[in-house]
Write a protein that holds these residues in place. Structure first.
Motif, mmCIF file in Angstrom:
data_model
loop_
_atom_site.group_PDB
_atom_site.id
_atom_site.type_symbol
_atom_site.label_atom_id
_atom_site.label_comp_id
_atom_site.label_asym_id
_atom_site.label_seq_id
_atom_site.Cartn_x
_atom_site.Cartn_y
_atom_site.Cartn_z
ATOM 1 N N PRO A 23 -9.807 7.929 12.201
ATOM 2 C CA PRO A 23 -8.371 7.972 10.845
ATOM 3 C C PRO A 23 -8.654 7.476 9.506
ATOM 4 C CG PRO A 23 -8.191 5.451 12.430
ATOM 5 C CD PRO A 23 -9.266 6.819 12.695
ATOM 6 N N ILE A 24 -8.639 7.720 8.841
ATOM 7 C CA ILE A 24 -8.159 7.928 7.017
ATOM 8 C C ILE A 24 -7.557 7.109 6.498
ATOM 9 C CG2 ILE A 24 -9.545 8.651 5.293
ATOM 10 C CD1 ILE A 24 -10.803 9.096 7.136
ATOM 11 N N LEU A 25 -7.718 5.406 6.237
ATOM 12 C CA LEU A 25 -6.524 4.845 5.719
ATOM 13 C C LEU A 25 -6.343 4.542 4.414
ATOM 14 C CD1 LEU A 25 -8.461 1.323 7.609
ATOM 15 C CD2 LEU A 25 -6.385 3.268 8.894
ATOM 16 N N PRO A 26 -5.304 4.815 4.394
ATOM 17 C CA PRO A 26 -4.716 4.345 2.848
ATOM 18 C C PRO A 26 -5.572 3.095 2.115
ATOM 19 C CG PRO A 26 -2.725 3.183 4.045
ATOM 20 C CD PRO A 26 -3.702 4.378 5.150
ATOM 21 N N PRO A 27 -6.492 3.845 0.753
ATOM 22 C CA PRO A 27 -6.418 2.322 0.066
ATOM 23 C C PRO A 27 -6.063 1.790 -0.309
ATOM 24 C CG PRO A 27 -6.186 4.481 -1.352
ATOM 25 C CD PRO A 27 -5.543 4.943 0.065
ATOM 26 N N SER A 28 -5.921 -0.016 -0.921
ATOM 27 C CA SER A 28 -5.634 -1.119 -1.487
ATOM 28 C C SER A 28 -4.906 -0.390 -2.269
ATOM 29 C CB SER A 28 -6.023 -2.031 -1.046
ATOM 30 O OG SER A 28 -6.466 -2.803 -0.146
ATOM 31 N N VAL A 29 -4.162 -1.327 -3.287
ATOM 32 C CA VAL A 29 -3.750 -1.573 -4.550
ATOM 33 C C VAL A 29 -4.014 -2.609 -5.186
ATOM 34 C CG1 VAL A 29 -2.899 1.026 -4.602
ATOM 35 C CG2 VAL A 29 -1.062 -0.865 -4.298
ATOM 36 N N GLU A 41 13.872 5.615 7.075
ATOM 37 C CA GLU A 41 14.722 4.662 6.133
ATOM 38 C C GLU A 41 13.029 3.891 5.497
ATOM 39 O OE1 GLU A 41 16.103 1.765 8.801
ATOM 40 O OE2 GLU A 41 14.660 0.297 8.479
ATOM 41 N N ASP A 42 13.550 2.644 4.213
ATOM 42 C CA ASP A 42 12.431 1.924 3.962
ATOM 43 C C ASP A 42 12.144 1.015 3.948
ATOM 44 O OD1 ASP A 42 11.605 3.898 1.718
ATOM 45 O OD2 ASP A 42 13.191 2.824 -0.162
ATOM 46 N N GLY A 43 10.828 0.536 4.292
ATOM 47 C CA GLY A 43 10.994 -1.804 4.682
ATOM 48 C C GLY A 43 9.659 -0.992 5.753
ATOM 49 N N VAL A 44 8.933 -2.455 5.727
ATOM 50 C CA VAL A 44 7.585 -2.321 6.735
ATOM 51 C C VAL A 44 8.053 -3.544 7.308
ATOM 52 C CG1 VAL A 44 5.327 -2.827 7.273
ATOM 53 C CG2 VAL A 44 6.408 -1.152 5.250
ATOM 54 N N ASN A 45 8.454 -4.288 8.869
ATOM 55 C CA ASN A 45 8.550 -5.005 8.925
ATOM 56 C C ASN A 45 7.572 -4.808 10.166
ATOM 57 O OD1 ASN A 45 9.651 -4.024 11.424
ATOM 58 N ND2 ASN A 45 11.829 -3.961 10.153
ATOM 59 N N ILE A 46 7.448 -6.309 11.127
ATOM 60 C CA ILE A 46 6.241 -6.502 12.069
ATOM 61 C C ILE A 46 7.297 -5.746 13.893
ATOM 62 C CG2 ILE A 46 7.780 -8.616 12.752
ATOM 63 C CD1 ILE A 46 3.650 -8.183 13.080
ATOM 64 N N ASP A 47 8.155 -5.615 13.873
ATOM 65 C CA ASP A 47 8.715 -4.421 14.093
ATOM 66 C C ASP A 47 8.559 -3.054 14.359
ATOM 67 O OD1 ASP A 47 10.685 -4.985 16.813
ATOM 68 O OD2 ASP A 47 11.691 -2.873 15.849
ATOM 69 N N ILE A 71 0.594 -1.211 0.188
ATOM 70 C CA ILE A 71 0.029 0.191 -0.188
ATOM 71 C C ILE A 71 1.035 1.233 0.414
ATOM 72 C CG2 ILE A 71 -1.814 1.427 1.370
ATOM 73 C CD1 ILE A 71 -2.856 -1.322 2.160
ATOM 74 N N PRO A 72 0.442 2.122 -1.456
ATOM 75 C CA PRO A 72 1.641 3.229 -1.206
ATOM 76 C C PRO A 72 1.120 3.695 -0.107
ATOM 77 C CG PRO A 72 0.631 2.982 -3.555
ATOM 78 C CD PRO A 72 0.362 1.701 -2.164
ATOM 79 N N ARG A 129 5.032 5.347 2.449
ATOM 80 C CA ARG A 129 5.299 6.443 2.304
ATOM 81 C C ARG A 129 4.841 7.087 3.894
ATOM 82 N NH1 ARG A 129 2.572 7.577 -1.779
ATOM 83 N NH2 ARG A 129 0.015 8.061 -0.242
ATOM 84 N N GLU A 130 4.115 6.477 4.375
ATOM 85 C CA GLU A 130 4.130 6.521 5.823
ATOM 86 C C GLU A 130 5.425 6.106 6.550
ATOM 87 O OE1 GLU A 130 0.274 7.506 7.079
ATOM 88 O OE2 GLU A 130 0.993 7.930 9.473
ATOM 89 N N PHE A 131 5.712 4.914 6.857
ATOM 90 C CA PHE A 131 6.914 4.500 7.211
ATOM 91 C C PHE A 131 8.292 4.689 6.763
ATOM 92 C CE2 PHE A 131 5.329 0.690 9.872
ATOM 93 C CZ PHE A 131 4.036 0.335 9.476
ATOM 94 N N ARG A 132 8.094 5.483 5.620
ATOM 95 C CA ARG A 132 9.420 6.478 5.396
ATOM 96 C C ARG A 132 9.491 7.513 6.374
ATOM 97 N NH1 ARG A 132 9.288 6.488 -0.305
ATOM 98 N NH2 ARG A 132 8.775 4.959 -0.693
#
Ligand code: HEC
Ligand code: HEC
Ligand code: HEC
Ligand code: HEC
Ligand SMILES: [Ca+2]
Ligand SMILES: [Ca+2]
Lengths: 334, 334
Positions: free
Chosen positions: B318-324, B156-162, B143-144, B148-151
């Motif tokens: 909160p408004i959630l970012p849409p799936s793609v 840094e780039d990347g999503v993880n469970i931590d 999900i873009p 973006r928000e995690f970055r």
């Protein structure tokens, strides 16, 4: 072809009905900007917001309007068909509540005249909230915080289903999404759209999409046959308007969905079978217009459709008044 | 009796640990006002709020943290035991997330050390959200808006469970409920409580409740045996702390729940068997203290407990970012 003629006439009618506050540009277009909401009874709408979020309107105490029309997710559940009481699989895709006040009628087949009439449906629908109106009224009546708020809002004692559905409908009237990039463009900001998005809009108008998807909601204002040129293949048994009118000619006539916020309301069609906008646009082109778009054309239309995402309703999460000792206890597993 | 001695010592320790900003009055009491939250990483918490409300962290796409810890309803679901994926009946009552950052450990049996460790649990629990951490990460990564928000938040780039659980835990740190009427009284407003409420508090202190329910959260800071004086009768198989330590002596030791907002967190006890505060107070008196309260005493304690309802967290839905197109599709009925 009489249907095509009818469609063109309706585009004309919409164009002529353009409103005084619109720019000259908007007036010439088949789509108009979303008008800001006016004349909201704020206390009634605040009560309605609480009810909209209150799972105690369901038998299980777990499912609220917001479960299936999640206002964090474009007013839908983003599932092919909904999950109802006891995880029952719903028969049809949950449409967005955003801008639903602009619909000529409610439900895919239009069987409810307006939002107030609609709101009583899901509470008592065994596949959705599976409650009864009597139990819903008893539950709310037992809660002092609600008793007070109903008294404040209606100026008299007592909770009944008519007041409940009026309040929910008033809240739903606030759920409009103005201020999309497309509206900016309609209102005169030439730079609000990219060249691709503008090309997509030209295609949308010129190839005939706007015949059915027009007006401020870009849909919602007529019933049309799904599969006009080529029949639609689906396992879903819904037959649309004919279920209401009993007329054979109304088979597969569905309310044209609004395309406002369509980027958020996946999956698409009454059966939720199209997962992506690319797929939905391709099907619409072939089945409704007999036209196969090239990949580039399709991408242009999709880019245009994504400019229809407006400001999502912004409000505080409502805090619900607590149940008390007398409140009926939900029994989700009975 | 060594347990009783231990309890008295712990009350003393809490009293001694009173904070400089407290009034002289509060310093003498076993309960302290809730401290306002400090040092919140706001961007991290905003991301965590989205995740907390996002049903795409569940296999079905239907269940979010907020389904079972509904922040419109005191951070609980107000059900005896929760409804999980596919409407499975949960094994235990869902505790409130309000003020849970003050707990000495998480879960009734304390098996998670803190909120971050806790948050990974429900996502992968087959009876709750029934997902896997890998699928949750894949979903969010697709999900873009989330990428973006995690970055932005982590630099840094990347999503993880931590990162996911850190964000949810940071949001949960904001879920404190200061400013209850009882806190007003602690902070010096003598008129904040009625005579009945004050009498209830005196009973709560003098008869021994405050031995276990003390500190700013009025609980949450120790494990204690449920059924100290008289055994607790329940069909629920949970045995508490012994499940974690393996020690027989820890059987039926449960984390003492916070009594903050206890008016909102019905039904009560780990098995959700007590529907009303009247019932819960009666059971506590008999089973933990060997004391049967009169109806009047019971009502006084209940009146006091209701003064512990604080300001509920106030924030925008909160408004959630849409799936793609690439986002995995939820399959709730497979
Ligand atoms: C279990 C899922 C579920 C729940 C709960 C639910 N809905 Fe719906 N809703 C649907 C589905 C599915 C439809 C489409 C039904 C149809 O057209 O036959 C629908 C249709 C609607 C529509 C019509 C929109 C349109 O464009 O036609 C509105 C408005 C609406 N719901 C509002 C509500 C309100 C208000 C509540 C709570 C009182 C509610 N819904 C509860 C699933 C749900
Ligand atoms: C003759 C009328 C008509 C025309 C022309 C038409 N549509 Fe539709 N459109 C409908 C109807 C009716 C539906 C709902 C069908 C269903 O769900 O079964 C629909 C549904 C859609 C949807 C799915 C919306 C949702 O939320 O499920 C999209 C996207 C869409 N149309 C885009 C287009 C585009 C792009 C064009 C031009 C290529 C177009 N439509 C042409 C009548 C029409
Ligand atoms: C299906 C219901 C359900 C869902 C979904 C759920 N929880 Fe829980 N939660 C529970 C139950 C039940 C417990 C108690 C379990 C136990 O103690 O063994 C619990 C315990 C907790 C606790 C510990 C509180 C305390 O005082 O010990 C926290 C914190 C929490 N959940 C947060 C979350 C978060 C964050 C999410 C989402 C990632 C979540 N929960 C999803 C039902 C749920
Ligand atoms: C010896 C320790 C101890 C004492 C003394 C004690 N409690 Fe508790 N209290 C607990 C524990 C442990 C639980 C959780 C038990 C469970 O859920 O099985 C609990 C649960 C509760 C609950 C339910 C909270 C919830 O959210 O489920 C209430 C209310 C309560 N206590 C009030 C009181 C009152 C009032 C007194 C005095 C009459 C009291 N307690 C005395 C340890 C104690
Ligand atoms: Ca849809
Ligand atoms: Ca509870």
């Amino acid at each position: 072809m009489s249907i095509k003629f009818q469609l063109k006439a309706s585009v004309l009618a919409v164009a002529l009905a353009s409103l005084p506050w619109m720019s000259a540009q908007a007036a010439d277009e088949p789509i108009q900007p979303i008008e800001p909401v006016k004349e909201i009874n704020l206390a009634l709408s605040e009560l309605g917001k609480k009810l909209y979020f209150d799972p105690r309107l369901s038998r299980s105490g777990f499912i609220s309007c917001n479960s299936c029309h999640n206002l964090s997710m474009g007013g839908t559940d983003n599932l092919q068909t909904s999950i109802g009481d006891k995880w029952q699989q719903g028969p049809i895709n949950s449409p967005t509540v955003l801008n639903s006040s602009m619909n000529l009628a409610q439900f895919w087949d239009g069987r409810a005249a307006d939002l107030k009439e609609q709101a009583g449906g899901p509470i008592a629908n065994p596949g959705e909230m599976a409650f009864t109106h009597t139990l819903a009224v008893d539950t709310l009546s037992s809660i002092p915080g609600y008793r007070r708020e109903f008294r404040l809002v209606f100026g008299e004692d007592g909770v009944n289903i008519d007041k409940i559905t009026s309040a929910i409908a008033e809240f739903e009237k606030t759920l409009v999404t103005p201020n999309s990039r497309f509206d900016h463009w309609l209102l005169g900001d030439q730079d609000a759209l990219t060249a691709t998005e503008k090309a997509g809009y030209e295609l949308f108008k010129n190839s005939g999409c706007a015949a059915c998807h027009n007006g401020p909601a870009v849909g919602g204002n007529s019933f049309q046959k799904m599969g006009l040129v080529q029949p639609y293949q689906t396992d879903n048994p819904a037959e649309g308007l004919s279920a209401v009118t009993g007329k054979d000619a109304d088979r597969f006539m569905f309310k044209v969905p609004t395309l406002r916020n369509v980027e958020l309301t996946y999956p698409y069609f009454h059966d939720g079978a199209a997962q992506t906008l690319t797929e939905a646009v391709d099907i619409m082109g072939r089945l409704q217009l007999g036209r196969k778009y090239s990949a580039e054309e399709n991408a242009q239309i999709v880019a245009f459709l994504k400019t229809l995402t407006g400001d999502q309703p912004q409000f505080m999460l409502p805090i619900l008044p607590p149940s008390v000792d007398e409140t009926p206890v939900p029994r989700p597993f009975d």
